[in-house]
Design an enzyme around this catalytic site. Structure first.
Site, short mmCIF file in Angstrom:
data_model
loop_
_atom_site.label_atom_id
_atom_site.label_comp_id
_atom_site.label_asym_id
_atom_site.label_seq_id
_atom_site.Cartn_x
_atom_site.Cartn_y
_atom_site.Cartn_z
N HIS A 1 8.01 0.97 -28.73
CA HIS A 1 6.57 0.72 -28.88
C HIS A 1 5.75 1.90 -28.36
O HIS A 1 4.56 1.74 -28.08
CB HIS A 1 6.18 -0.58 -28.17
CG HIS A 1 6.97 -1.74 -28.68
ND1 HIS A 1 6.76 -2.29 -29.93
CD2 HIS A 1 8.03 -2.42 -28.15
CE1 HIS A 1 7.64 -3.28 -30.13
NE2 HIS A 1 8.42 -3.36 -29.06
N ARG B 1 8.36 6.27 17.58
CA ARG B 1 8.98 5.05 17.04
C ARG B 1 7.94 3.99 16.71
O ARG B 1 8.24 3.00 16.06
CB ARG B 1 9.97 4.46 18.07
CG ARG B 1 11.15 5.36 18.36
CD ARG B 1 11.81 4.98 19.67
NE ARG B 1 12.46 3.70 19.61
CZ ARG B 1 13.76 3.51 19.43
NH1 ARG B 1 14.55 4.55 19.28
NH2 ARG B 1 14.27 2.31 19.41
N LYS C 1 -0.40 7.16 5.01
CA LYS C 1 0.48 6.02 5.30
C LYS C 1 -0.28 4.70 5.26
O LYS C 1 0.25 3.68 4.86
CB LYS C 1 1.12 6.21 6.67
CG LYS C 1 2.19 5.20 7.00
CD LYS C 1 3.44 5.42 6.18
CE LYS C 1 4.50 4.37 6.38
NZ LYS C 1 5.38 4.26 5.19
N CYS D 1 10.74 -1.06 19.49
CA CYS D 1 10.58 -0.97 20.93
C CYS D 1 11.42 0.18 21.49
O CYS D 1 12.47 0.52 20.96
CB CYS D 1 11.09 -2.25 21.59
SG CYS D 1 10.24 -3.71 21.02
N ASN E 1 15.05 -4.33 24.06
CA ASN E 1 14.87 -3.90 22.67
C ASN E 1 15.81 -4.76 21.85
O ASN E 1 16.99 -4.87 22.18
CB ASN E 1 15.24 -2.41 22.58
CG ASN E 1 15.06 -1.85 21.19
OD1 ASN E 1 14.54 -2.53 20.31
ND2 ASN E 1 15.49 -0.62 21.00
N GLY E 2 15.31 -5.40 20.78
CA GLY E 2 16.17 -6.26 19.96
C GLY E 2 15.54 -7.62 19.80
O GLY E 2 14.34 -7.80 20.01
N LYS F 1 8.61 6.57 -6.42
CA LYS F 1 9.12 7.39 -5.32
C LYS F 1 9.33 8.82 -5.80
O LYS F 1 8.96 9.77 -5.14
CB LYS F 1 10.44 6.78 -4.82
CG LYS F 1 10.78 6.95 -3.39
CD LYS F 1 9.89 6.25 -2.40
CE LYS F 1 8.85 5.33 -2.88
NZ LYS F 1 8.25 4.44 -1.97
N GLU G 1 9.74 1.11 -8.92
CA GLU G 1 9.70 1.70 -7.58
C GLU G 1 10.42 3.06 -7.56
O GLU G 1 9.97 4.01 -6.91
CB GLU G 1 10.32 0.71 -6.57
CG GLU G 1 10.69 1.25 -5.21
CD GLU G 1 9.54 1.80 -4.38
OE1 GLU G 1 8.39 1.78 -4.83
OE2 GLU G 1 9.83 2.29 -3.27
N GLU H 1 5.93 10.67 -6.28
CA GLU H 1 5.11 10.97 -5.10
C GLU H 1 5.74 12.01 -4.17
O GLU H 1 5.03 12.71 -3.46
CB GLU H 1 4.72 9.70 -4.33
CG GLU H 1 5.84 8.99 -3.61
CD GLU H 1 5.32 7.83 -2.75
OE1 GLU H 1 6.02 6.82 -2.68
OE2 GLU H 1 4.24 7.94 -2.16
N TRP I 1 6.94 -2.88 20.26
CA TRP I 1 6.50 -3.05 18.87
C TRP I 1 6.66 -4.54 18.63
O TRP I 1 7.77 -5.05 18.57
CB TRP I 1 7.42 -2.20 17.98
CG TRP I 1 7.34 -2.46 16.52
CD1 TRP I 1 8.12 -3.32 15.80
CD2 TRP I 1 6.48 -1.83 15.57
NE1 TRP I 1 7.78 -3.25 14.47
CE2 TRP I 1 6.78 -2.35 14.30
CE3 TRP I 1 5.47 -0.87 15.67
CZ2 TRP I 1 6.12 -1.96 13.14
CZ3 TRP I 1 4.82 -0.47 14.51
CH2 TRP I 1 5.14 -1.01 13.27
C1 F6R Z 1 4.61 4.53 -1.68
C2 F6R Z 1 3.85 3.83 -0.66
C3 F6R Z 1 2.55 3.25 -1.06
C4 F6R Z 1 2.28 1.94 -0.28
C5 F6R Z 1 0.87 1.43 -0.61
C6 F6R Z 1 0.60 0.10 0.05
O1 F6R Z 1 5.80 5.04 -1.18
O2 F6R Z 1 4.27 3.74 0.46
O3 F6R Z 1 2.49 3.04 -2.43
O4 F6R Z 1 3.24 1.01 -0.64
O5 F6R Z 1 -0.08 2.37 -0.18
O6 F6R Z 1 0.70 0.19 1.42
P1 F6R Z 1 1.00 -1.07 2.31
O7 F6R Z 1 2.35 -1.54 1.98
O8 F6R Z 1 0.86 -0.56 3.72
O9 F6R Z 1 -0.05 -2.10 1.98
#
Ligand code: F6R
Length: 612
Positions: A508, A27, A607, A2, A100-101, A489, A485, A492, A74
């Protein structure tokens, strides 16, 4: 998250408020609104969706006013809708608040205020503030808004930045802050309010940052700040050098690093309201009955990408603490493997966006087979939030960098809290053990901050890998789960090929790829598996690969076996994933930075993946 804005001064307030709200768009938000005093009368205009919708409404009936507040919401409590949008008013409609909060004890307050005659018209925690202020104005504060705010603050638990406009004091705005950010922009005979500096920068570079417990009265003559006890406070006035772009990123170069630095707060927010101030687990929001939880025989965790890797940690956790067989599946495969759905099962879908097409399809598939679905999502009001049978949101705030970081960590928080809650209900964990682990988790944000404080070491470390073509990640148990993970990261964002293996898998296959100078990131923090992981390190070193070891602070013997050592604070084995993910995030960021990558928008990635 928010956003709050406000203005008092000689100029027309509405265009300033709307423009300031636009500055906070980055935001993330789902609705917006303003409240002004028009010839002394409080008027509220709000709408769902984009700020343009609000601007159109305001254009239909222009308000020429000099004082007002605004908000982008939000959703956290209650869906995105006009009735839930801020500002909120009390019964009289004579005062309006933006917030906000999170007001943690809003249910209690709402019940008490309703019994005393308050008429609630939204599902938000914020509306209690408006009713509480009305109550205090007539009962205790003698009509003085400043005093009413102080009295109300004493009753509100949680985090809040609040701005108030009221017919009872038409020449002033009031604000109060506790744990949520609030800044004041100081102009000539005018004052601006904003959740962050971005919103005031077009108007002034002179700002005052409020601190916890500050209560402010804003007039055209300036600002007066006092504490909750009434004592005057002299807050520093700062001159800001940032341009608007830098301000949106909080002064950082990229959203990714800003969001990594937000992890401690994201963890705190996600625990808040689910753990009492006394440190006791208290989950009341789940739409699953105690019997359903007790009868559970199988859990399916389904997600994509980073969220899937959060699910891998969940599998370790649920099986260890609940003794419930837990399958974890990549959503794009789940449907097509023709899964067997058993009675008394629960599907947990995990998604930052709540819109990922494959995960949504898995949710629907489960519901078609009468399996209940619990969603761990970050975006309130998203498709998964709406369609799941139960939701347990992460409260990470909007994540703008395409790569997930703070959302992943808060997904873990949700899984842990759910595991403790389920284990207690099923009689698998005694209260004392739940309390001990919750205390471990409450200590996590400060430990993450300790790791973040050593960020410069990662800038230096990254320089060793500028020419690397491949990177391997190894670990065992929860260390292996987190390494997945870490590798995702790194690949990508840096575009360096990275793979993660359970260390026991080395012999293996992957051992064939261990040779001169191949960097291998080994996480070895799980004490029960440490010796075995050290054996794997020796195997890798014998092939002349370069080993970067991530170990506990208390570890004294690893340095002799490896090329570089990274240490994280000690903690219970179970909560180590919250700490061991931070070094790969920092290394990824600083390596990608040195390689001049498009950090916030890596090539070919989006995203929100709303297509299969
Ligand atoms: C990697 C990343 C993606 C998402 C994936 C699922 O950094 O962000 O691998 O995790 O596309 O997205 P959500 O979580 O929005 O279902």
């Amino acid at each position: 998250m928010c956003g709050i804005v406000g203005y008092i001064g000689p100029r027309s307030a509405v265009p300033i408020i709307v423009e300031s709200l636009r500055r906070l768009e980055y935001r993330g938000y789902d609705s917006a609104g303003v409240a002004v005093l028009d010839e002394g009368a409080c008027k509220v205009v709000k709408s769902v969706g984009k700020i343009n919708n609000l601007a159109e409404l305001l254009d239909q009936e222009p308000l020429e006013v000099k004082i007002g507040i605004g908000h982008t919401r939000w959703a956290t409590h209650g869906r995105p809708s006009t009735r839930n949008a801020h500002p909120h008013t009390g019964n009289s409609g004579k005062l309006a608040v933006v917030h906000n909060g999170i007001i943690e004890n809003y249910v209690e307050l709402r019940e008490r205020l309703t019994a005393a005659g308050a008429n609630f018209t939204s599902d938000t925690d914020t509306e209690v503030i408006a009713h509480l202020l009305e109550e205090k104005l007539t009962n205790g504060a003698g009509g003085d808004m400043l005093e009413a705010l102080r009295l109300a603050s004493r009753e509100m638990h949680g985090a809040y930045a609040v701005a108030v406009v009221s017919e009872s004091c038409p020449d002033r705005l009031h604000v109060v802050r506790k744990e949520s950010p609030l800044v004041l922009g100081l102009g000539q005979g005018e004052v601006y309010i904003a959740s962050d500096i971005t919103a005031v920068l077009p108007y002034t570079k002179t700002v005052m940052v409020l601190e916890d417990g500050d209560v402010g009265v804003l007039t055209v003559d300036g600002v007066s700040i006092t504490g909750l006890d009434g004592r005057a406070i002299d807050r520093k006035v700062l001159e800001v050098e940032w341009d608007v772009g830098a301000a949106e990123k909080g002064g950082y170069d990229h959203y990714m690093i800003k969001e990594i630095h937000e992890i401690p707060d994201a963890i705190r927010h996600t625990m808040r309201g689910r753990v009492t101030p006394e440190g006791l687990l208290n989950i009341t929001e789940l739409n699953l009955s105690a019997d359903e939880i007790r009868d559970l025989k199988r859990i399916y965790i389904v997600a994509c990408g980073t969220s899937y890797y959060a699910g891998v940690v969940g599998k370790y956790l649920f099986e260890r603490l609940l003794r419930i067989p837990t399958e974890v599946d990549v959503a794009s495969e789940f449907r097509y493997r023709d899964p067997v759905f058993e009675p008394n099962s629960l599907m947990i879908v995990i998604s930052q966006s709540g819109e990922t097409a494959d995960t949504l399809a898995a949710l629907r598939e489960a519901q078609r087979h009468n399996v209940k679905v619990l969603a761990i999502v970050n975006v309130i009001g998203s498709s998964m939030y709406r369609d799941a049978d139960a939701v347990f949101p992460t409260l990470a705030g909007p994540e703008i960098c395409v790569a997930s970081t703070k959302a992943y960590v808060t997904q873990l928080v949700c899984e842990y809290l759910l595991a403790f809650h389920f284990a207690r209900l099923r009689g698998q964990m005694a209260d004392a053990e739940v309390n001990r682990l919750v205390a471990e988790m409450l200590a996590v944000p400060a430990k993450v901050q300790q790791i973040l404080a050593q960020e410069d070491d990662y800038k230096t470390l990254a320089k060793n890998f500028l020419e690397s073509q491949d990177f391997f990640f190894l670990g065992r148990g929860l260390d292996a789960a987190v390494s997945l993970e870490g590798a995702l990261k790194l690949k990508e964002i840096s575009y360096i090929h990275a793979e993660s293996y359970a260390a026991g898998e080395l012999k293996h296959g992957p051992l064939a790829l261990m040779w001169d100078d191949v960097p291998v990131f080994v996480t070895a923090t799980q004490t029960d598996l440490y010796e075995k992981t050290v054996s794997n390190i020796k195997e890798v070193k014998a092939r002349r690969a370069d080993v970067l070891a991530l170990v506990r602070e208390s570890n004294v013997d690893i340095a002799q076996h490896v090329d570089w050592v990274i240490k994280v604070p000690d903690a219970d084995n179970l909560v180590m994933p919250f700490l061991t993910i931070i070094p790969p995030y920092l290394l990824t960021y600083w390596l990608s930075f040195a390689l001049d990558r498009e950090i916030d928008q890596p090539r070919n990635l989006a995203k929100s993946v709303t297509v299969e």
